[in-house]
Design an enzyme around this catalytic site. Structure first.
Site, PDB file in Angstrom:
ATOM      1  CG  PHE A 205      -1.992   0.981   1.250  1.00  7.56           C
ATOM      2  CD1 PHE A 205      -3.179   0.753   0.585  1.00  7.56           C
ATOM      3  CD2 PHE A 205      -1.829   2.178   1.924  1.00  7.56           C
ATOM      4  CE1 PHE A 205      -4.194   1.705   0.590  1.00  7.56           C
ATOM      5  CE2 PHE A 205      -2.837   3.137   1.943  1.00  7.56           C
ATOM      6  CZ  PHE A 205      -4.020   2.890   1.274  1.00  7.56           C
TER       7      PHE A 205
ATOM      8  CG  ASP B  79      -0.837  -2.423   6.814  1.00 10.05           C
ATOM      9  OD1 ASP B  79      -2.015  -2.667   7.131  1.00 10.05           O
ATOM     10  OD2 ASP B  79      -0.476  -1.317   6.363  1.00 10.05           O
TER      11      ASP B  79
ATOM     12  CE1 TYR C 143      -9.821   3.327   6.285  1.00  6.23           C
ATOM     13  CE2 TYR C 143      -8.876   4.172   8.319  1.00  6.23           C
ATOM     14  CZ  TYR C 143      -8.751   3.865   6.984  1.00  6.23           C
ATOM     15  OH  TYR C 143      -7.559   4.067   6.351  1.00  6.23           O
ATOM     16  CE  LYS C 144      -8.495   0.383   4.366  1.00  4.49           C
ATOM     17  NZ  LYS C 144      -7.068   0.258   4.113  1.00  4.49           N
TER      18      LYS C 144
ATOM     19  NE  ARG D  19      -9.997  -2.419  -3.432  1.00  7.45           N
ATOM     20  CZ  ARG D  19      -9.466  -1.762  -2.408  1.00  7.45           C
ATOM     21  NH1 ARG D  19      -8.242  -2.023  -2.021  1.00  7.45           N
ATOM     22  NH2 ARG D  19     -10.147  -0.841  -1.771  1.00  7.45           N
TER      23      ARG D  19
HETATM   24  C1  LIG Z   1      -6.250   1.354   4.206  1.00  7.50           C
HETATM   25  C2  LIG Z   1      -4.804   1.097   4.405  1.00  7.50           C
HETATM   26  C3  LIG Z   1      -3.979   2.029   5.051  1.00  7.50           C
HETATM   27  C4  LIG Z   1      -4.578   3.335   5.476  1.00  7.50           C
HETATM   28  O1  LIG Z   1      -3.765   4.144   6.256  1.00  7.50           O
HETATM   29  P1  LIG Z   1      -4.462   5.415   6.956  1.00  7.50           P
HETATM   30  O2  LIG Z   1      -3.379   6.052   7.712  1.00  7.50           O
HETATM   31  O3  LIG Z   1      -5.592   4.890   7.791  1.00  7.50           O
HETATM   32  O4  LIG Z   1      -5.010   6.291   5.876  1.00  7.50           O
HETATM   33  C5  LIG Z   1      -2.656   1.685   5.271  1.00  7.50           C
HETATM   34  N1  LIG Z   1      -2.157   0.489   4.856  1.00  7.50           N
HETATM   35  C6  LIG Z   1      -2.938  -0.413   4.205  1.00  7.50           C
HETATM   36  C7  LIG Z   1      -2.372  -1.722   3.780  1.00  7.50           C
HETATM   37  C8  LIG Z   1      -4.270  -0.123   3.949  1.00  7.50           C
HETATM   38  O5  LIG Z   1      -5.031  -0.993   3.290  1.00  7.50           O
END
Ligand SMILES: *Cc1c(COP(=O)(O)O)cnc(C)c1O
Length: 408
Positions: free
Chosen positions: A128, A205, A230-231, A379
């Site tokens: 990511f 992560d 939040y996911k 997706r």
């Molecule tokens: C959604 C996501 C993030 C999001 O990071 P934020 O700081 O909450 O914006 C980070 N890493 C991964 C792998 C994600 O899927």
């Protein structure tokens, strides 16, 4: 467009032991097709009244006394619940606060500082963006080297690829448990073993696995994990993230943002910083209490359903989406870009076609909400407790009709 579900979709919904949970979510009765619960989960019906009660009774009624009456412990209480219900983590190792990005920074810094003399951070090219950017920034800041793993973007980091990348110079390995693009489900226990054999630390992560794929962080000997709420944890936009640190490491690690809340005795307001014993040392400032309330509702729901049953439904939903991709989308030229093996697949399915950017824009205008990931990836995120098989079928049919209209 909103044709009745076929016999198969209806039968899958009838046989689904978790089908009843869907009505606990706001908007689940609407015809809208939601394929983005892996970016922002739906709110639970219980959450609105909970927030209202909090404002009226706790914030409005208790005022500043609230900090002594439970708010200060809330990041730990929710962390422990999350650990027990979703992460396979014993109490005292998980805490809620900051954003994922900020926690990634704090924990990558803490980890590389704990491996002095080692000069490399290993991370894959398709991780990511925030993970890659933070790692690159830390490498620049500290004069370290990023060792990139090149991955197949329809898969992710394998044990073989990691074994080739680590060595005596590796300080830290950063890996997503479920890849945000392909949904590749990494063999985390094996990656931990390879990392530890090289004498390095691993940071996982969990953004795309917490609340969707069962974890056993303690049993797998994971060092550090970070994830958002939040996911699949339905905490709401910008809800705070969480960090897990194995108890054997907690007192060995120090993070770089030395705030008063992470200090040994915050209310002493003393002249200098001494990290608190225990997981609180990874916090920095005042805990974002309002932002973490909604997660509690989802954790209660996940406990009621059980994370293993959630995973079973997740596998069934993604398998159904793959079957429909083969039957309905492949004849229109779309290509599956996620693993076919269930045990290597997380909770979403990505389908590639050169027209998907435009398809996604048109779908949003028709209340079918997937995500687009360049280049050409549609997706389909399938949040197990709020998505039905009928919804998957209806959505995929509309994807096909939209593709046909665009490429005719
Ligand atoms: C959604 C996501 C993030 C999001 O990071 P934020 O700081 O909450 O914006 C980070 N890493 C991964 C792998 C994600 O899927």
């Amino acid at each position: 467009m909103t044709s009745a579900p076929t016999d198969l979709a209806a039968q899958l919904d009838r046989q689904d032991p978790l089908a009843g949970f869907r009505e606990r979510f706001v908007g689940a009765g609407d015809p809208l097709v939601y394929f983005d619960g892996n970016s922002l989960g739906r709110p639970l019906r219980a959450t609105g009244p909970r927030l209202q009660r909090f404002v009226d009774e706790e914030w409005g009624g208790r005022l500043i006394r609230g900090w002594d009456e439970g708010w200060m412990d809330l990041p730990h209480r929710i962390g422990d619940d999350l650990g027990r219900i979703c992460l396979g983590a014993a109490a005292g190792q998980t805490v809620v606060g900051d954003s994922t990005t900020v926690l990634l920074y704090k924990m990558m810094r803490a980890a590389v500082a704990a491996r002095p003399g080692r000069t490399e951070i290993v991370i894959d090219r398709d991780n990511f963006p925030t993970d890659r950017y933070v790692a690159a920034g830390i490498a620049e800041e500290l004069g370290l080297t990023l060792r990139w793993i090149e991955v197949d973007t329809t898969e992710g980091v394998t044990a073989e690829l990691l074994a080739e990348a680590v060595g005596p110079a590796t300080a830290l390995v950063v890996v997503s448990h479920v890849a945000y693009r392909s949904a590749w489900l990494a063999d985390l226990p094996e990656l931990v073993r390879i990392t530890h054999d090289a004498g390095a630390l691993i940071l996982a992560d969990l953004c795309h696995s917490a609340g969707s794929v069962p974890l056993a962080l303690d049993a797998w000997d994971v060092d550090i994990a970070v994830g958002c709420s939040y996911k699949y944890l339905n905490g709401g936009p910008g809800a705070p993230a969480f960090v897990y640190v194995a108890s054997r490491l907690i007192d060995e690690l120090t993070q770089p943002i030395r705030g008063w809340i992470g200090n040994d005795d915050p209310f002493l307001m003393g002249p200098s910083y001494t990290p608190a014993p225990g997981i609180r040392r990874f916090l920095s400032g005042t805990p974002p209490i309002l932002g973490m309330l909604a997660v509690r509702d989802m954790l209660e729901l996940l406990e009621e359903a059980s994370i293993d049953a959630v995973r079973d439904k997740s596998v069934a939903l993604t398998q159904y989406a793959i079957d429909l991709t083969d039957e309905v989308l492949a004849p229109a030229g779309a290509v599956l870009a996620s693993p076919r093996e269930a045990d290597r697949r997380g909770g979403h399915v990505t389908v590639n076609h050169p027209a998907m950017r435009e398809v996604t824009a048109r779908l949003w205008a028709q209340d079918v909400i997937p995500d687009y990931r360049d280049p050409g990836g549609l997706r389909l995120g399938l949040s197990p407790l709020s998505t039905s098989f009928g919804e998957v079928e209806r959505g995929v049919e509309i994807v096909r009709a939209t593709l046909d209209a665009l490429t005719a």
